[in-house]
Design a protein around this motif. Structure first.
Motif, PDB file in Angstrom:
ATOM      1  N   LYS A  45       1.165  -1.267   0.126  1.00 21.47           N
ATOM      2  CA  LYS A  45      -0.051  -0.015   0.096  1.00 21.47           C
ATOM      3  C   LYS A  45       0.921   1.120   0.009  1.00 21.47           C
ATOM      4  CE  LYS A  45      -3.579  -2.111   2.628  1.00 21.47           C
ATOM      5  NZ  LYS A  45      -4.696  -2.263   3.667  1.00 21.47           N
ATOM      6  N   ASP A  46       1.919   0.980   0.822  1.00 18.76           N
ATOM      7  CA  ASP A  46       3.072   2.446   1.124  1.00 18.76           C
ATOM      8  C   ASP A  46       3.981   2.430  -0.434  1.00 18.76           C
ATOM      9  OD1 ASP A  46       1.844   2.971   3.645  1.00 18.76           O
ATOM     10  OD2 ASP A  46       4.398   2.005   4.356  1.00 18.76           O
ATOM     11  N   ILE A  47       4.250   1.607  -1.093  1.00 17.81           N
ATOM     12  CA  ILE A  47       4.373   1.399  -2.801  1.00 17.81           C
ATOM     13  C   ILE A  47       3.430   1.732  -3.585  1.00 17.81           C
ATOM     14  CG2 ILE A  47       5.802   0.081  -4.195  1.00 17.81           C
ATOM     15  CD1 ILE A  47       6.834  -1.710  -2.569  1.00 17.81           C
ATOM     16  N   GLU A  48       2.360   1.367  -2.958  1.00 17.74           N
ATOM     17  CA  GLU A  48       1.551   2.322  -4.118  1.00 17.74           C
ATOM     18  C   GLU A  48       1.387   3.366  -4.306  1.00 17.74           C
ATOM     19  OE1 GLU A  48      -2.915   1.890  -4.866  1.00 17.74           O
ATOM     20  OE2 GLU A  48      -2.118  -0.413  -5.236  1.00 17.74           O
ATOM     21  N   LYS A 175       5.651  -2.548  10.143  1.00 15.43           N
ATOM     22  CA  LYS A 175       5.588  -1.756  11.588  1.00 15.43           C
ATOM     23  C   LYS A 175       6.453  -1.886  12.365  1.00 15.43           C
ATOM     24  CE  LYS A 175       0.699  -2.074  11.601  1.00 15.43           C
ATOM     25  NZ  LYS A 175      -0.237  -2.366  12.631  1.00 15.43           N
ATOM     26  N   GLY A 176       7.324  -2.428  11.977  1.00 17.28           N
ATOM     27  CA  GLY A 176       8.711  -3.249  13.083  1.00 17.28           C
ATOM     28  C   GLY A 176      10.522  -2.412  12.056  1.00 17.28           C
ATOM     29  N   SER A 177      10.044  -2.824  11.143  1.00 14.38           N
ATOM     30  CA  SER A 177      11.560  -2.074  10.484  1.00 14.38           C
ATOM     31  C   SER A 177      11.051  -0.388   9.576  1.00 14.38           C
ATOM     32  CB  SER A 177      10.545  -2.356   8.539  1.00 14.38           C
ATOM     33  OG  SER A 177      10.773  -2.400   8.014  1.00 14.38           O
ATOM     34  N   GLU A 178       9.959   0.014   9.976  1.00 13.75           N
ATOM     35  CA  GLU A 178       9.915   1.609   9.501  1.00 13.75           C
ATOM     36  C   GLU A 178       9.999   2.257  10.994  1.00 13.75           C
ATOM     37  OE1 GLU A 178       5.300   2.167   9.341  1.00 13.75           O
ATOM     38  OE2 GLU A 178       5.629   2.387   7.416  1.00 13.75           O
ATOM     39  N   GLU A 182      12.758   5.116  11.478  1.00 15.95           N
ATOM     40  CA  GLU A 182      12.447   6.647  12.026  1.00 15.95           C
ATOM     41  C   GLU A 182      12.916   6.929  13.330  1.00 15.95           C
ATOM     42  OE1 GLU A 182       8.076   6.600  12.966  1.00 15.95           O
ATOM     43  OE2 GLU A 182       7.485   6.096  11.435  1.00 15.95           O
ATOM     44  N   ALA A 183      13.796   6.102  14.345  1.00 20.28           N
ATOM     45  CA  ALA A 183      14.493   6.366  15.479  1.00 20.28           C
ATOM     46  C   ALA A 183      15.840   6.804  15.383  1.00 20.28           C
ATOM     47  CB  ALA A 183      14.626   4.788  16.041  1.00 20.28           C
ATOM     48  N   PRO A 184      16.490   6.449  13.448  1.00 21.45           N
ATOM     49  CA  PRO A 184      17.722   7.534  13.755  1.00 21.45           C
ATOM     50  C   PRO A 184      17.499   9.113  13.199  1.00 21.45           C
ATOM     51  CG  PRO A 184      17.925   5.429  12.213  1.00 21.45           C
ATOM     52  CD  PRO A 184      16.807   5.332  13.360  1.00 21.45           C
TER      53      PRO A 184
END
Length: 190
Positions: A45-48, A175-178, A182-184
């Motif tokens: 969905k994000d890619i789209e 979600k975990g990889s997002e 975001e943390a860095p």
């Protein structure tokens, strides 16, 4: 004697059938509706959405150029009579060339977007296949079939459908990889 031989053959047949049935029962299978899996996948969905936004941005620039071209074409029609045939022919050829360039630019833009989004979707599909393979190994499946647009299973009991489980795990993993990405960014702001 004939009865003993017949009885022993029947017994052997039953034992071998029983062994075959036991072997079949030990096979663990499941299937995944691949179309549904991609529809529910957050990364897909994000890619789209990413390429939809990109397409709109690129389209705005192209529409602005097309609008300028249309204004010039309208102006050309008004001035053609007043400025003469030689001017009209030269300006007409120039406008025709620009119209072709606009068409080629639009085609190139669409092709670029398709190639870029295609690469990302292919990469996602490969990661999903790898994940399903690992999931199958980890959970002791002998076979995991795919259904959907390119159906390889014509029928399966719904009890064997693990689409929802795989979809949830992939989305949780995404979600975990997002959050890791975001943390860095947040640390860099500090």
């Amino acid at each position: 004697m004939k009865k003993v031989i017949l009885l022993s053959m029947v017994t052997l047949a039953m034992i071998s059938c029983n062994k075959e049935t036991q072997a079949v029962e030990k096979v663990k299978t499941a299937y995944i509706d691949t179309s549904k899996l991609l529809e529910e996948n957050n990364e897909a969905k994000d890619i789209e959405e990413k390429y939809k936004v990109k397409s709109e941005e690129m389209g705005r620039e192209l529409r602005a150029e097309a609008s300028r071209f249309q204004n010039e074409a309208a102006s050309f029609q008004q001035n053609a009579m007043a400025k003469g045939q030689a001017w009209a022919q030269a300006k007409g050829a120039e406008l025709q060339k620009r119209e072709q360039e606009l068409g080629m630019k639009q085609q190139a833009m669409l092709q670029t977007l398709q190639q870029e989004s295609g690469k990302e979707m292919d990469s996602l599909v490969k990661r999903i296949k790898d994940y399903v393979k690992d999931y199958g190994k980890k959970n002791g499946y002998d076979y995991i079939y795919g259904t959907g647009d390119a159906a390889t299973v014509l029928y399966a009991k719904e009890a064997y459908d693990i689409t929802t489980t795989i979809s949830k795990e992939l989305n949780d993993k995404y979600k975990g990889s997002e959050k890791k990405e975001e943390a860095p960014k947040e640390e860099a702001k500090k």
